[in-house]
Write a protein that holds these residues in place. Structure first.
Motif, PDB file in Angstrom:
ATOM      1  N   GLN A  57       0.956  -0.877   0.055  1.00 42.58           N
ATOM      2  CA  GLN A  57       0.017   0.031  -0.008  1.00 42.58           C
ATOM      3  C   GLN A  57       0.679   1.159  -0.103  1.00 42.58           C
ATOM      4  O   GLN A  57       1.929   1.065   0.620  1.00 42.58           O
ATOM      5  CB  GLN A  57      -0.864   0.102   1.239  1.00 42.58           C
ATOM      6  CG  GLN A  57      -1.702   1.060   1.256  1.00 42.58           C
ATOM      7  CD  GLN A  57      -2.701   1.110   2.642  1.00 42.58           C
ATOM      8  OE1 GLN A  57      -2.420   0.278   3.306  1.00 42.58           O
ATOM      9  NE2 GLN A  57      -4.132   1.764   2.421  1.00 42.58           N
ATOM     10  N   VAL A  58       0.238   2.235  -0.646  1.00 45.64           N
ATOM     11  CA  VAL A  58       1.138   3.409  -0.496  1.00 45.64           C
ATOM     12  C   VAL A  58       0.607   3.906   0.888  1.00 45.64           C
ATOM     13  O   VAL A  58      -0.556   4.279   0.921  1.00 45.64           O
ATOM     14  CB  VAL A  58       0.544   4.458  -1.649  1.00 45.64           C
ATOM     15  CG1 VAL A  58       1.397   5.873  -1.452  1.00 45.64           C
ATOM     16  CG2 VAL A  58       1.063   3.778  -2.962  1.00 45.64           C
ATOM     17  N   ASN A  59       1.559   4.106   1.826  1.00 46.73           N
ATOM     18  CA  ASN A  59       1.296   4.231   3.129  1.00 46.73           C
ATOM     19  C   ASN A  59       0.678   5.467   3.382  1.00 46.73           C
ATOM     20  O   ASN A  59      -0.577   5.556   3.858  1.00 46.73           O
ATOM     21  CB  ASN A  59       2.471   4.242   4.051  1.00 46.73           C
ATOM     22  CG  ASN A  59       2.371   4.245   5.496  1.00 46.73           C
ATOM     23  OD1 ASN A  59       1.074   3.627   5.797  1.00 46.73           O
ATOM     24  ND2 ASN A  59       3.057   4.986   6.063  1.00 46.73           N
ATOM     25  N   ARG A  60       1.440   6.716   3.049  1.00 42.90           N
ATOM     26  CA  ARG A  60       0.591   7.997   3.193  1.00 42.90           C
ATOM     27  C   ARG A  60       1.138   8.918   2.019  1.00 42.90           C
ATOM     28  O   ARG A  60       2.454   8.823   1.558  1.00 42.90           O
ATOM     29  CB  ARG A  60       0.807   8.842   4.432  1.00 42.90           C
ATOM     30  CG  ARG A  60       0.028   8.085   5.676  1.00 42.90           C
ATOM     31  CD  ARG A  60       0.460   8.644   7.073  1.00 42.90           C
ATOM     32  NE  ARG A  60      -0.202   8.162   8.072  1.00 42.90           N
ATOM     33  CZ  ARG A  60      -0.248   8.946   9.315  1.00 42.90           C
ATOM     34  NH1 ARG A  60       0.462   9.817   9.703  1.00 42.90           N
ATOM     35  NH2 ARG A  60      -0.799   8.433  10.085  1.00 42.90           N
ATOM     36  N   ILE A  61       0.287   9.748   1.730  1.00 37.37           N
ATOM     37  CA  ILE A  61       0.891  10.793   0.898  1.00 37.37           C
ATOM     38  C   ILE A  61       0.576  12.157   1.238  1.00 37.37           C
ATOM     39  O   ILE A  61      -0.514  12.592   1.447  1.00 37.37           O
ATOM     40  CB  ILE A  61       0.036  10.610  -0.442  1.00 37.37           C
ATOM     41  CG1 ILE A  61       0.352   9.192  -1.092  1.00 37.37           C
ATOM     42  CG2 ILE A  61       0.477  11.542  -1.557  1.00 37.37           C
ATOM     43  CD1 ILE A  61      -0.798   8.980  -2.496  1.00 37.37           C
TER      44      ILE A  61
ATOM     45  N   HIS B  52     -10.398   8.517   4.954  1.00 42.77           N
ATOM     46  CA  HIS B  52      -9.977   9.799   4.269  1.00 42.77           C
ATOM     47  C   HIS B  52     -10.713   9.820   2.849  1.00 42.77           C
ATOM     48  O   HIS B  52     -10.720   8.626   2.301  1.00 42.77           O
ATOM     49  CB  HIS B  52      -8.380   9.907   4.184  1.00 42.77           C
ATOM     50  CG  HIS B  52      -7.908  11.166   3.553  1.00 42.77           C
ATOM     51  ND1 HIS B  52      -7.772  11.697   2.352  1.00 42.77           N
ATOM     52  CD2 HIS B  52      -7.420  12.358   4.346  1.00 42.77           C
ATOM     53  CE1 HIS B  52      -7.299  12.759   2.317  1.00 42.77           C
ATOM     54  NE2 HIS B  52      -7.045  13.336   3.483  1.00 42.77           N
ATOM     55  N   LEU B  53     -10.717  10.869   2.339  1.00 40.15           N
ATOM     56  CA  LEU B  53     -11.256  11.009   0.924  1.00 40.15           C
ATOM     57  C   LEU B  53     -10.639  10.277  -0.100  1.00 40.15           C
ATOM     58  O   LEU B  53     -11.049   9.591  -1.006  1.00 40.15           O
ATOM     59  CB  LEU B  53     -11.555  12.345   0.643  1.00 40.15           C
ATOM     60  CG  LEU B  53     -12.771  13.193   1.383  1.00 40.15           C
ATOM     61  CD1 LEU B  53     -12.870  14.706   0.640  1.00 40.15           C
ATOM     62  CD2 LEU B  53     -13.915  12.501   0.769  1.00 40.15           C
ATOM     63  N   SER B  54      -9.305  10.524  -0.022  1.00 42.08           N
ATOM     64  CA  SER B  54      -8.449   9.632  -0.951  1.00 42.08           C
ATOM     65  C   SER B  54      -8.185   8.367  -0.617  1.00 42.08           C
ATOM     66  O   SER B  54      -7.415   8.662   0.462  1.00 42.08           O
ATOM     67  CB  SER B  54      -7.147  10.503  -1.323  1.00 42.08           C
ATOM     68  OG  SER B  54      -7.557  11.754  -2.233  1.00 42.08           O
ATOM     69  N   TRP B  55      -8.267   7.485  -1.341  1.00 42.71           N
ATOM     70  CA  TRP B  55      -7.809   5.974  -0.648  1.00 42.71           C
ATOM     71  C   TRP B  55      -6.682   5.405  -1.522  1.00 42.71           C
ATOM     72  O   TRP B  55      -6.375   5.592  -2.641  1.00 42.71           O
ATOM     73  CB  TRP B  55      -9.000   5.089  -0.955  1.00 42.71           C
ATOM     74  CG  TRP B  55     -10.189   5.299  -0.103  1.00 42.71           C
ATOM     75  CD1 TRP B  55     -10.194   6.248   0.828  1.00 42.71           C
ATOM     76  CD2 TRP B  55     -11.369   4.586  -0.083  1.00 42.71           C
ATOM     77  NE1 TRP B  55     -11.581   6.155   1.244  1.00 42.71           N
ATOM     78  CE2 TRP B  55     -12.253   4.968   0.763  1.00 42.71           C
ATOM     79  CE3 TRP B  55     -11.825   3.445  -0.942  1.00 42.71           C
ATOM     80  CZ2 TRP B  55     -13.620   4.413   1.076  1.00 42.71           C
ATOM     81  CZ3 TRP B  55     -12.948   2.936  -0.466  1.00 42.71           C
ATOM     82  CH2 TRP B  55     -13.889   3.346   0.305  1.00 42.71           C
ATOM     83  N   SER B  56      -5.839   4.900  -0.807  1.00 42.20           N
ATOM     84  CA  SER B  56      -4.689   4.085  -1.466  1.00 42.20           C
ATOM     85  C   SER B  56      -5.005   2.617  -0.779  1.00 42.20           C
ATOM     86  O   SER B  56      -4.811   2.380   0.475  1.00 42.20           O
ATOM     87  CB  SER B  56      -3.253   4.614  -0.995  1.00 42.20           C
ATOM     88  OG  SER B  56      -2.589   3.660  -1.088  1.00 42.20           O
TER      89      SER B  56
ATOM     90  N   THR C  25      -0.678  18.412   4.160  1.00 40.11           N
ATOM     91  CA  THR C  25      -1.864  17.609   4.269  1.00 40.11           C
ATOM     92  C   THR C  25      -1.484  16.221   3.834  1.00 40.11           C
ATOM     93  O   THR C  25      -0.970  15.775   2.948  1.00 40.11           O
ATOM     94  CB  THR C  25      -2.995  18.330   3.440  1.00 40.11           C
ATOM     95  OG1 THR C  25      -3.082  19.666   3.846  1.00 40.11           O
ATOM     96  CG2 THR C  25      -4.336  17.485   3.634  1.00 40.11           C
ATOM     97  N   VAL C  26      -2.139  15.529   4.660  1.00 45.47           N
ATOM     98  CA  VAL C  26      -2.239  13.925   4.273  1.00 45.47           C
ATOM     99  C   VAL C  26      -3.402  13.668   3.407  1.00 45.47           C
ATOM    100  O   VAL C  26      -4.622  13.892   3.674  1.00 45.47           O
ATOM    101  CB  VAL C  26      -2.620  13.050   5.655  1.00 45.47           C
ATOM    102  CG1 VAL C  26      -2.665  11.525   5.394  1.00 45.47           C
ATOM    103  CG2 VAL C  26      -1.428  13.260   6.794  1.00 45.47           C
ATOM    104  N   VAL C  27      -2.947  13.434   2.485  1.00 48.89           N
ATOM    105  CA  VAL C  27      -4.043  13.411   0.958  1.00 48.89           C
ATOM    106  C   VAL C  27      -4.603  11.875   0.981  1.00 48.89           C
ATOM    107  O   VAL C  27      -5.714  11.946   0.659  1.00 48.89           O
ATOM    108  CB  VAL C  27      -3.421  13.773  -0.216  1.00 48.89           C
ATOM    109  CG1 VAL C  27      -4.300  13.639  -1.373  1.00 48.89           C
ATOM    110  CG2 VAL C  27      -3.034  15.305  -0.004  1.00 48.89           C
ATOM    111  N   ALA C  28      -3.711  10.832   1.245  1.00 49.45           N
ATOM    112  CA  ALA C  28      -4.188   9.591   1.154  1.00 49.45           C
ATOM    113  C   ALA C  28      -3.595   8.837   2.501  1.00 49.45           C
ATOM    114  O   ALA C  28      -2.247   9.224   2.498  1.00 49.45           O
ATOM    115  CB  ALA C  28      -3.810   8.801  -0.099  1.00 49.45           C
TER     116      ALA C  28
ATOM    117  N   VAL D 252      -4.064   9.429  -7.241  1.00 51.39           N
ATOM    118  CA  VAL D 252      -4.294  10.863  -6.281  1.00 51.39           C
ATOM    119  C   VAL D 252      -4.653  11.847  -7.328  1.00 51.39           C
ATOM    120  O   VAL D 252      -4.156  12.316  -8.247  1.00 51.39           O
ATOM    121  CB  VAL D 252      -3.349  11.025  -5.434  1.00 51.39           C
ATOM    122  CG1 VAL D 252      -3.518  12.578  -4.733  1.00 51.39           C
ATOM    123  CG2 VAL D 252      -2.707  10.408  -4.369  1.00 51.39           C
ATOM    124  N   LEU D 253      -5.976  12.501  -7.257  1.00 51.04           N
ATOM    125  CA  LEU D 253      -6.498  12.482  -5.888  1.00 51.04           C
ATOM    126  C   LEU D 253      -7.999  12.100  -6.435  1.00 51.04           C
ATOM    127  O   LEU D 253      -8.742  12.607  -7.382  1.00 51.04           O
ATOM    128  CB  LEU D 253      -6.728  14.039  -5.413  1.00 51.04           C
ATOM    129  CG  LEU D 253      -5.534  14.570  -5.087  1.00 51.04           C
ATOM    130  CD1 LEU D 253      -5.918  16.200  -4.916  1.00 51.04           C
ATOM    131  CD2 LEU D 253      -4.929  14.207  -3.868  1.00 51.04           C
TER     132      LEU D 253
END
Lengths: 447, 170
Positions: free
Chosen positions: A151-155, A172-176, A161-164, A187-188
């Motif tokens: 998994q892409v852990n965090r973006i 979160h709105l954006s999922w990985s 801002t943590v986007v995913a 993303v996004l």
């Protein structure tokens, strides 16, 4: 079976959506880095073992580096201690390596091979996004001999801002999403995309969900420049196994397929995406039945695996790959016959052919369909549905009660059932504006 | 005096009860999210297997729904289910025959079965392959002999590939 192990994963929210996305380890030929193959739009170049195999700088951090945006900057310090990991595998090179499907100015940032630490986390990676960019896709390919979930852990956006999110991605709105063994994140995927889209240095890390000390992954980011206004295009490859008499020669005039492709085309036109004229390919014998998800521990019983099928995409040029089969069984422990289609991922590997996530498989087990009164053949809807998964859309709701992460999609009632991304073929193919944005943001969709 | 009326009501109730509900039908139109047995039963009730057998058998129903009902019967291994599957393995529609053979093979889990063996000679190669895949994992001597006999006469390329794969298994 390993499929079950993953299905039982506590984070497998969209159980089947995820299960359908599960793919196996690549064949041996993903010897990173493959510089020539990283050139957008370039001709097919088989992967070659890098000359610097044996370097042991894995684990060095490059957090905060403005290393992306041009050529292969950004992977200069990518860990390559394990280059050659696949050397000696019996199937090495079977599919001729990976094929970049990028064109139309998409920038490819190749981070090479990373060895994940004991905690299953990579060092932080970063890349530069320009003001004129539209979106990006992160691609993580597992290189180890055994299946693992990545998994892409965090973006993080440039503003911090943590986007995913990683394990808590559902919040979160954006999922990985975690996937086996090719994970992708677009993303996004959110209504807030425009607001969250900030030029500058983006950061992310990669996580193994079942950490083992020697886990290695190949990581690339595909950055899509903002296209000019107007419809975008999607190249289509149709690949045939001979199911129900369907071949590259018969397909262009096959009535059921022609009708279904028109439905598919209309649905995507409404989302601002024009399908290119399809290209047709025949696969070698033996792929008509998919009877498992992964090609683990030898051949699955009396058929091939989904990942083996999707790896056949190395036969095709850049584009969306649709495979037609007569049997589609992903979990031998469940009754066969339910599944009409399956995507390589949500999203799948749209930018690289030849992986176990590079396409969608569609059940085509009858040359014609006998509908009941007032009913249509669902094939066109299935084509559009699976391709939408492959580009990054989730189901708007699940049978378990979970819903997607877009704010403008209906998640219950008749409207939800009519949506293209309803899990049942009850829809008319409608899409919300945000769903359209998500589809168009995928780098394989081009001006 | 009242007993016959009650009987009529009970019989009528039973007939209504096995009518597949709209919710069951929706569940069976799944694209890529197979329903669980619990979800099917939740939508239809205790007579789910009966309703699925009725759906699978009805020529008035869409092919796709019949196929999904046949798949769902894989959750309900009962003598009545096996009887329906054996009968539908000879349905005029190749797609129905194929689906019936797949589910039958799933329930038999590699065991030798006359219906599957007979289907090795089906006129439709896709149906032959479905039977083959259901039988292919069997180590039974009679099954392997039947596969070998089929290979000797099989002309369809894809079916030959499946036969060879089955016979190559240790």
């Amino acid at each position: 079976m390993k499929l079950l192990a993953v299905v039982r994963h506590p984070d497998s929210v969209q159980r089947w959506c995820l299960a359908l996305a599960l793919v196996n380890a690549l064949p041996g030929c993903f010897e990173p880095p493959c510089e020539a193959a990283s050139e957008p739009g370039g001709p097919f170049v088989p992967c070659a073992a890098p000359g610097d195999a044996g370097r042991s700088d894995a684990g060095a951090t490059d957090a905060g580096r403005a290393d992306a945006g041009a050529g292969d900057a950004g992977r200069a310090d990518a860990g390559r201690a394990d280059a050659g990991l696949d050397a000696g595998r019996a199937d090495a090179g079977r599919d001729g390596g990976l094929l970049p499907t990028s064109d139309a100015g998409v920038r490819v940032i190749d981070f090479g091979t990373l060895v994940l630490g004991d905690a299953g986390l990579s060092r932080e990676l970063s890349f530069l996004v320009e003001p004129a960019d539209e979106g990006f896709q992160v691609q993580v390919v597992g290189l180890g001999p055994s299946l693992d979930t990545y998994q892409v852990n965090r973006i993080f956006s440039p503003s911090g801002t943590v986007v995913a999110m990683g394990p808590d991605y559902r919040r979160h709105l954006s999922w990985s999403r975690p996937d086996v063994n090719v994970a992708n994140a677009v993303v996004l995927e959110s209504d807030d995309a425009r607001r969250e889209w900030v030029p500058g240095l983006w950061r992310f890390s990669v996580e193994s969900r079942r950490p083992v000390a020697t886990t290695a992954v190949a990581v690339k980011v595909f950055v899509k420049p903002r296209p000019p206004p107007g419809p975008q295009r999607l190249a289509i490859n149709l690949l045939f196994t001979g199911s129900a008499g369907l071949t590259a020669a018969t397909a262009p005039a096959q009535p059921r397929l022609t009708t279904a492709m028109n439905v598919f085309r209309d649905i995507f036109a409404d989302a601002g995406i024009t399908l290119d004229a399809p290209r047709y390919f025949d696969l070698p014998p033996g792929f008509s039945a998919i009877t498992s998800t992964w090609e683990d521990a030898g051949s699955p019983p009396m058929g091939r695996s989904l990942e083996a099928l999707l790896r056949q995409s190395s036969l095709a040029p850049a584009g969306m790959n649709l495979f037609f089969v007569e049997t589609l069984i992903l979990d031998p422990q469940l009754p066969p016959g339910f599944i009409l289609g399956v995507a390589g991922g949500v999203p799948g590997a749209t930018m690289t052919n030849g992986t176990g996530a590079s396409g969608v498989a569609i059940l085509f087990d009858s040359p014609r369909y006998v509908p009941a009164m007032g009913e249509d053949d669902p094939l066109g809807l299935v084509l559009a549905h699976e391709v939408a998964h492959q580009l990054g859309l989730s189901h708007v709701f699940e049978l378990t009660g979970l819903v997607d992460n877009l704010r403008d999609t209906p998640t219950s009632g008749v409207d939800a059932e009519k949506n293209l991304m309803a899990p049942t073929a009850t829809g008319n193919g409608s899409l919300s504006p945000s769903q359209g944005v998500t589809l168009r943001r995928n780098p394989v969709v081009r001006p | 005096m009242r007993a016959p009326g009650l009987l009529v009501v009970l019989v009528a109730s039973a007939a209504v009860a096995q009518e597949p509900s709209l919710e069951l039908r929706k569940l069976l139109t799944t694209i890529d999210s197979p329903p669980t047995k619990a979800q099917l039963v939740e939508r239809q009730g205790r007579d789910t297997a009966m309703a699925l057998r009725a759906l699978a058998s009805s020529t008035r129903e869409p092919l796709g729904l019949r196929r999904a009902a046949l798949a769902a019967l894989g959750y309900f291994d009962e003598p009545a289910t096996r009887a329906v599957l054996s009968r539908l393995a000879q349905d005029p529609q190749p797609l129905v025959r194929k689906a019936a053979l797949e589910t039958l093979g799933f329930l038999l889990a590699g065991a030798k079965d006359g219906v599957l063996l007979q289907a090795l000679g089906d006129e439709d190669p896709m149906v032959r392959r479905a039977a083959l895949r259901s039988l292919g994992a069997s180590r039974d001597v009679e099954v392997r002999a039947a596969l070998a006999r089929r290979l000797a006469v099989e002309t369809d390329v894809e079916t030959r590939a499946v036969l060879e794969q089955a016979l190559a298994r240790p």
